[in-house]
Write a protein that holds these residues in place. Structure first.
Motif, PDB file in Angstrom:
ATOM      1  N   SER A  61       0.801  -1.228   0.000  1.00  0.00           N
ATOM      2  CA  SER A  61       0.000   0.000   0.000  1.00  0.00           C
ATOM      3  C   SER A  61       0.836   1.281   0.000  1.00  0.00           C
ATOM      4  CB  SER A  61      -0.931   0.010   1.213  1.00  0.00           C
ATOM      5  OG  SER A  61      -0.178  -0.084   2.414  1.00  0.00           O
ATOM      6  N   GLU A  62       2.079   1.211   0.488  1.00  0.00           N
ATOM      7  CA  GLU A  62       2.922   2.407   0.598  1.00  0.00           C
ATOM      8  C   GLU A  62       3.915   2.555  -0.567  1.00  0.00           C
ATOM      9  OE1 GLU A  62       3.135   4.682   3.812  1.00  0.00           O
ATOM     10  OE2 GLU A  62       1.126   4.026   3.267  1.00  0.00           O
ATOM     11  N   ARG A  63       3.899   1.617  -1.496  1.00  0.00           N
ATOM     12  CA  ARG A  63       4.900   1.601  -2.571  1.00  0.00           C
ATOM     13  C   ARG A  63       4.940   2.905  -3.380  1.00  0.00           C
ATOM     14  NH1 ARG A  63       7.534  -2.215  -6.300  1.00  0.00           N
ATOM     15  NH2 ARG A  63       7.524  -1.270  -8.355  1.00  0.00           N
ATOM     16  N   ASN A  64       3.793   3.320  -3.908  1.00  0.00           N
ATOM     17  CA  ASN A  64       3.742   4.525  -4.752  1.00  0.00           C
ATOM     18  C   ASN A  64       4.089   5.784  -3.966  1.00  0.00           C
ATOM     19  OD1 ASN A  64       3.058   3.056  -7.031  1.00  0.00           O
ATOM     20  ND2 ASN A  64       0.856   3.268  -6.686  1.00  0.00           N
ATOM     21  N   TYR A  65       3.624   5.837  -2.708  1.00  0.00           N
ATOM     22  CA  TYR A  65       3.928   6.993  -1.844  1.00  0.00           C
ATOM     23  C   TYR A  65       5.441   7.108  -1.631  1.00  0.00           C
ATOM     24  CZ  TYR A  65       4.665   9.499   2.541  1.00  0.00           C
ATOM     25  OH  TYR A  65       5.144  10.354   3.509  1.00  0.00           O
ATOM     26  N   LEU A  66       6.097   5.994  -1.335  1.00  0.00           N
ATOM     27  CA  LEU A  66       7.546   5.999  -1.097  1.00  0.00           C
ATOM     28  C   LEU A  66       8.325   6.387  -2.351  1.00  0.00           C
ATOM     29  CD1 LEU A  66       7.874   2.788   1.105  1.00  0.00           C
ATOM     30  CD2 LEU A  66       8.042   5.149   1.880  1.00  0.00           C
TER      31      LEU A  66
END
Length: 255
Positions: free
Chosen positions: A105-110
């Protein structure tokens, strides 16, 4: 933090207590969970870690121009990988590259944060890889990363990737509280720092680059010793069978 509804939380606790108290014997996956379960059940609780297959790898180390650090697995809030990005901002002038393999879930944000701070030469988020590719990357790596967020449950957890990392004998860097922090530190398997302490994490990452061959060899031996004692699949299966046989005999004697 899935729900704050007091009724739901109460019902979950009630069901949990019922399951534990109606079990004859209980295996837990960490010392912290063992203590908690005992409080709820007042039953015999034993630690039985998650197992992993044995790898016949020997100690090999060749110092490269760039120190490669490795992370693989879920990329979510629990993994708290943003702490790595903050640490990377502190080590901009070091020849270090962090590779993160996985989805979540945090891939794109990171990825956006890495781009924002122009850290693409320090930290890369890559796609999930096959077990065969995973082994190749682990062998090439100079250090292996485990990060966890703050939280009561997370501080009691030993993540499943730990035993895989141990089987390769590379220095482990953990950014986590509680059980994992103590496990790495106590067994001299690498370096521990507390969750969210990105400045300490940056210092630890620098230390990995400067480890001597002798220090790496000691960590390799410690990792293999702990792995064979607690996690190696064949020995683990023998221990489990012995325990099951023992408890079946005890159970029959009570009937």
């Amino acid at each position: 933090k899935i729900t704050k509804n007091s009724l739901v939380i109460y019902l979950v606790k009630l069901i949990t207590k019922y399951i534990y108290r109606n079990s004859d014997y209980i295996f837990a996956q960490s010392n912290s969970f063992k203590k908690n379960i005992y409080k709820l059940s007042n039953k015999n609780v034993e630690i039985l870690y998650n197992p992993e297959i044995k790898r016949k790898n020997k100690f090999v180390f060749k110092k490269n121009k760039v120190t490669n650090l490795f992370f693989a697995g879920n990329i979510g809030k629990a993994q708290n990988l943003s702490v790595l990005i903050k640490a990377c901002k502190e080590i901009k002038n070091e020849n270090i590259l962090i590779k993160i393999f996985g989805n979540g879930s945090e891939r794109n944000y990171l990825k956006k944060i890495i781009k924002k701070y122009n850290l693409g030469n320090k930290i890369k988020i890559l796609n999930s890889i096959s077990p065969k590719q995973l082994s190749k990357e682990l062998i090439k790596s100079d250090g292996l990363l485990i990060t966890l967020n703050k939280g009561e449950a997370l501080s009691k957890t030993l993540p499943a990737k730990l035993q895989t990392y141990l089987s390769f004998g590379k220095p482990i860097i953990s950014s986590a509280d509680g059980e994992l922090f103590q496990f790495i530190k106590k067994n001299n398997l690498g370096f521990s720092c507390y969750a969210n302490d990105y400045k300490k994490l940056a210092q630890v990452i620098k230390k990995i680059r400067n480890l001597s061959v002798l220090e790496r060899k000691i960590i390799f031996k410690n990792s293999k010793k702990i792995f064979n004692k607690h996690f190696e699949l064949e020995n683990w299966s023998i221990r489990l069978n012995k325990k099951l046989y023992k408890y079946c005999k005890l159970y029959k004697s009570k009937i």
